[in-house]
Write a protein that holds these residues in place. Structure first.
Motif, PDB file in Angstrom:
ATOM      1  N   ARG A  19      -8.614  26.045  19.712  1.00  0.00           N
ATOM      2  CA  ARG A  19      -7.640  25.387  19.217  1.00  0.00           C
ATOM      3  C   ARG A  19      -8.131  24.950  17.814  1.00  0.00           C
ATOM      4  NH1 ARG A  19      -5.693  22.534  24.077  1.00  0.00           N
ATOM      5  NH2 ARG A  19      -4.812  23.998  25.205  1.00  0.00           N
ATOM      6  N   VAL A  20      -9.215  24.200  17.983  1.00  0.00           N
ATOM      7  CA  VAL A  20      -9.798  23.631  16.531  1.00  0.00           C
ATOM      8  C   VAL A  20     -10.203  24.904  15.681  1.00  0.00           C
ATOM      9  CG1 VAL A  20     -11.369  22.063  15.893  1.00  0.00           C
ATOM     10  CG2 VAL A  20     -10.208  21.238  17.676  1.00  0.00           C
ATOM     11  N   ALA A  21     -10.768  25.570  16.324  1.00  0.00           N
ATOM     12  CA  ALA A  21     -11.317  26.781  15.749  1.00  0.00           C
ATOM     13  C   ALA A  21     -10.158  27.486  14.905  1.00  0.00           C
ATOM     14  CB  ALA A  21     -12.259  27.694  16.238  1.00  0.00           C
ATOM     15  N   ARG A  22      -9.183  27.829  15.405  1.00  0.00           N
ATOM     16  CA  ARG A  22      -8.050  28.621  14.822  1.00  0.00           C
ATOM     17  C   ARG A  22      -7.444  27.760  13.662  1.00  0.00           C
ATOM     18  NH1 ARG A  22      -8.081  31.996  18.480  1.00  0.00           N
ATOM     19  NH2 ARG A  22      -7.254  32.217  20.560  1.00  0.00           N
ATOM     20  N   THR A  23      -7.643  26.676  13.516  1.00  0.00           N
ATOM     21  CA  THR A  23      -7.311  25.762  12.558  1.00  0.00           C
ATOM     22  C   THR A  23      -8.058  25.916  10.995  1.00  0.00           C
ATOM     23  OG1 THR A  23      -8.467  23.822  12.587  1.00  0.00           O
ATOM     24  CG2 THR A  23      -6.423  23.946  14.029  1.00  0.00           C
ATOM     25  N   LEU A  30     -14.851  31.197  15.611  1.00  0.00           N
ATOM     26  CA  LEU A  30     -14.664  31.901  16.926  1.00  0.00           C
ATOM     27  C   LEU A  30     -15.504  33.406  16.552  1.00  0.00           C
ATOM     28  CD1 LEU A  30     -10.619  31.847  17.165  1.00  0.00           C
ATOM     29  CD2 LEU A  30     -12.377  30.925  18.529  1.00  0.00           C
ATOM     30  N   VAL A  31     -15.890  33.861  17.700  1.00  0.00           N
ATOM     31  CA  VAL A  31     -16.538  35.020  17.732  1.00  0.00           C
ATOM     32  C   VAL A  31     -15.703  35.976  18.585  1.00  0.00           C
ATOM     33  CG1 VAL A  31     -18.110  34.706  19.534  1.00  0.00           C
ATOM     34  CG2 VAL A  31     -18.732  36.295  18.148  1.00  0.00           C
ATOM     35  N   ARG A  32     -15.147  37.322  17.767  1.00  0.00           N
ATOM     36  CA  ARG A  32     -14.438  38.163  18.353  1.00  0.00           C
ATOM     37  C   ARG A  32     -15.334  39.188  18.909  1.00  0.00           C
ATOM     38  NH1 ARG A  32      -9.259  39.899  15.228  1.00  0.00           N
ATOM     39  NH2 ARG A  32      -8.410  37.707  16.039  1.00  0.00           N
TER      40      ARG A  32
END
Length: 125
Positions: A19-23, A30-32
């Motif tokens: 959640r924090v990374a998405r901000t 995030l590693v996809r």
């Protein structure tokens, strides 16, 4: 014991970190990556440091974690850092000293005290 610990991290801390990374703020990225066997797309929170060639990742739990094994098998991934996606085209070993230096103070001191020595360059295009 290690398996139980990784399960706990995945199902508690990782959810908050995602959640924090998405901000686009805070220490997490995030590693996809795509599963080696399933072919499914996954996102995993990690902490990286920016360098001219791309990003440095510290392998907190070693090379045997799924996100790392998946990006090595695929030869790359996508990385979400500071609100932007970056294409990783290669994964390369990085020296311990240079890896710790990339994170700057005070993270460098923490990495030294914890004797962290497994770093990888996530090279971007």
């Amino acid at each position: 014991m290690r398996r139980k610990w990784l399960w706990l991290i995945k199902n508690t801390l990782n959810k908050v970190a995602m959640r924090v990374a998405r901000t686009g703020h805070g220490p997490f990225s995030l590693v996809r990556h795509v599963g080696r066997k399933s072919g499914k797309t996954y996102e995993t929170p990690i902490v990286v440091a920016r360098v001219p060639e791309g990003f440095i990742a510290e392998l907190t739990y070693g090379e045997d974690v799924n996100w790392y094994r998946n990006i090595v098998a695929a030869g790359g991934c996508e990385l979400f850092v500071d609100g932007q996606w970056h294409q990783v085209s290669a994964i390369e070993p990085y020296t311990s000293e240079a890896g710790r230096d990339a994170f700057g103070y005070p993270a460098k001191l923490v990495l030294q005290v914890l004797q962290k020595h497994e770093f990888r360059l996530l090279r971007t295009a």
